[in-house]
Scaffold this motif. Structure first.
Motif, PDB file in Angstrom:
ATOM      1  N   HIS A  30       0.836  -1.207   0.000  1.00 47.54           N
ATOM      2  CA  HIS A  30       0.000   0.000   0.000  1.00 47.54           C
ATOM      3  C   HIS A  30       0.870   1.256   0.000  1.00 47.54           C
ATOM      4  O   HIS A  30       0.585   2.206  -0.734  1.00 47.54           O
ATOM      5  N   THR A  55      -8.605   9.907  -4.832  1.00 44.10           N
ATOM      6  CA  THR A  55      -8.974   8.576  -4.372  1.00 44.10           C
ATOM      7  C   THR A  55      -9.081   8.574  -2.848  1.00 44.10           C
ATOM      8  O   THR A  55      -8.274   9.222  -2.178  1.00 44.10           O
ATOM      9  N   CYS A  57      -8.337   6.172  -1.053  1.00 44.61           N
ATOM     10  CA  CYS A  57      -7.356   5.205  -0.540  1.00 44.61           C
ATOM     11  C   CYS A  57      -6.001   5.836  -0.206  1.00 44.61           C
ATOM     12  O   CYS A  57      -5.093   5.130   0.232  1.00 44.61           O
ATOM     13  N   LEU A  64      -7.407   2.138   6.020  1.00 49.20           N
ATOM     14  CA  LEU A  64      -8.095   1.605   4.834  1.00 49.20           C
ATOM     15  C   LEU A  64      -9.266   0.722   5.247  1.00 49.20           C
ATOM     16  O   LEU A  64      -9.209   0.050   6.276  1.00 49.20           O
ATOM     17  N   GLU A  67     -11.775  -4.238   2.897  1.00 46.53           N
ATOM     18  CA  GLU A  67     -11.776  -4.768   1.525  1.00 46.53           C
ATOM     19  C   GLU A  67     -10.538  -4.308   0.765  1.00 46.53           C
ATOM     20  O   GLU A  67      -9.995  -5.049  -0.064  1.00 46.53           O
ATOM     21  N   GLU A  68     -10.055  -3.102   1.042  1.00 45.25           N
ATOM     22  CA  GLU A  68      -8.831  -2.614   0.399  1.00 45.25           C
ATOM     23  C   GLU A  68      -7.605  -3.315   0.982  1.00 45.25           C
ATOM     24  O   GLU A  68      -6.681  -3.689   0.261  1.00 45.25           O
ATOM     25  N   LYS A  69      -7.603  -3.513   2.295  1.00 45.77           N
ATOM     26  CA  LYS A  69      -6.503  -4.244   2.932  1.00 45.77           C
ATOM     27  C   LYS A  69      -6.435  -5.666   2.387  1.00 45.77           C
ATOM     28  O   LYS A  69      -5.348  -6.200   2.164  1.00 45.77           O
ATOM     29  N   TYR A  71      -7.178  -6.750  -0.526  1.00 41.39           N
ATOM     30  CA  TYR A  71      -6.550  -6.743  -1.850  1.00 41.39           C
ATOM     31  C   TYR A  71      -5.028  -6.805  -1.699  1.00 41.39           C
ATOM     32  O   TYR A  71      -4.356  -7.601  -2.360  1.00 41.39           O
ATOM     33  N   ASP A  72      -4.490  -5.973  -0.806  1.00 38.29           N
ATOM     34  CA  ASP A  72      -3.037  -5.963  -0.576  1.00 38.29           C
ATOM     35  C   ASP A  72      -2.575  -7.268   0.079  1.00 38.29           C
ATOM     36  O   ASP A  72      -1.500  -7.783  -0.237  1.00 38.29           O
TER      37      ASP A  72
END
Length: 93
Positions: A30, A55, A57, A64, A67-69, A71-72
């Motif tokens: 990230h 953004t 993010c 975050l 759902e964003e975490k 992804y990473d």
């Protein structure tokens, strides 16, 4: 037409130590992404807008949404599993 053929890493198992490393790698993924966006002129905005380069993010990793975490985390976990599948060994000094 392009057909992706990722290496099958489904048999790779991560130890508890590597699972903990996954979170550290995810946070760094990230940070690298955010640094790149900022260098391209992106700024924080409540909604993603490609034209305005905003953004939501562009915040510290711990702020975050999950759902964003995730992804990473998937990127980090996939990379660690690939390393093991290719026969490498990961050890902490």
């Amino acid at each position: 037409m392009y057909t992706p053929k990722p290496i099958d890493t489904s048999s790779a198992e991560l130890s508890q130590e590597l699972l903990e490393l996954t979170e550290r790698i995810a946070e760094n993924v990230h940070e690298v992404w955010a640094e790149g966006r900022i260098s391209q002129g992106w700024t924080y905005g409540e909604h993603r807008d490609d034209d305005k380069k905003t953004t939501p993010c562009l915040v510290p990793y711990d702020e975050l949404p999950e759902e964003e975490k995730d992804y990473d985390r998937k990127t980090a976990m996939g990379t660690l599993k690939l390393i093991l599948t290719l026969g490498y060994k990961i050890e902490k000094k």
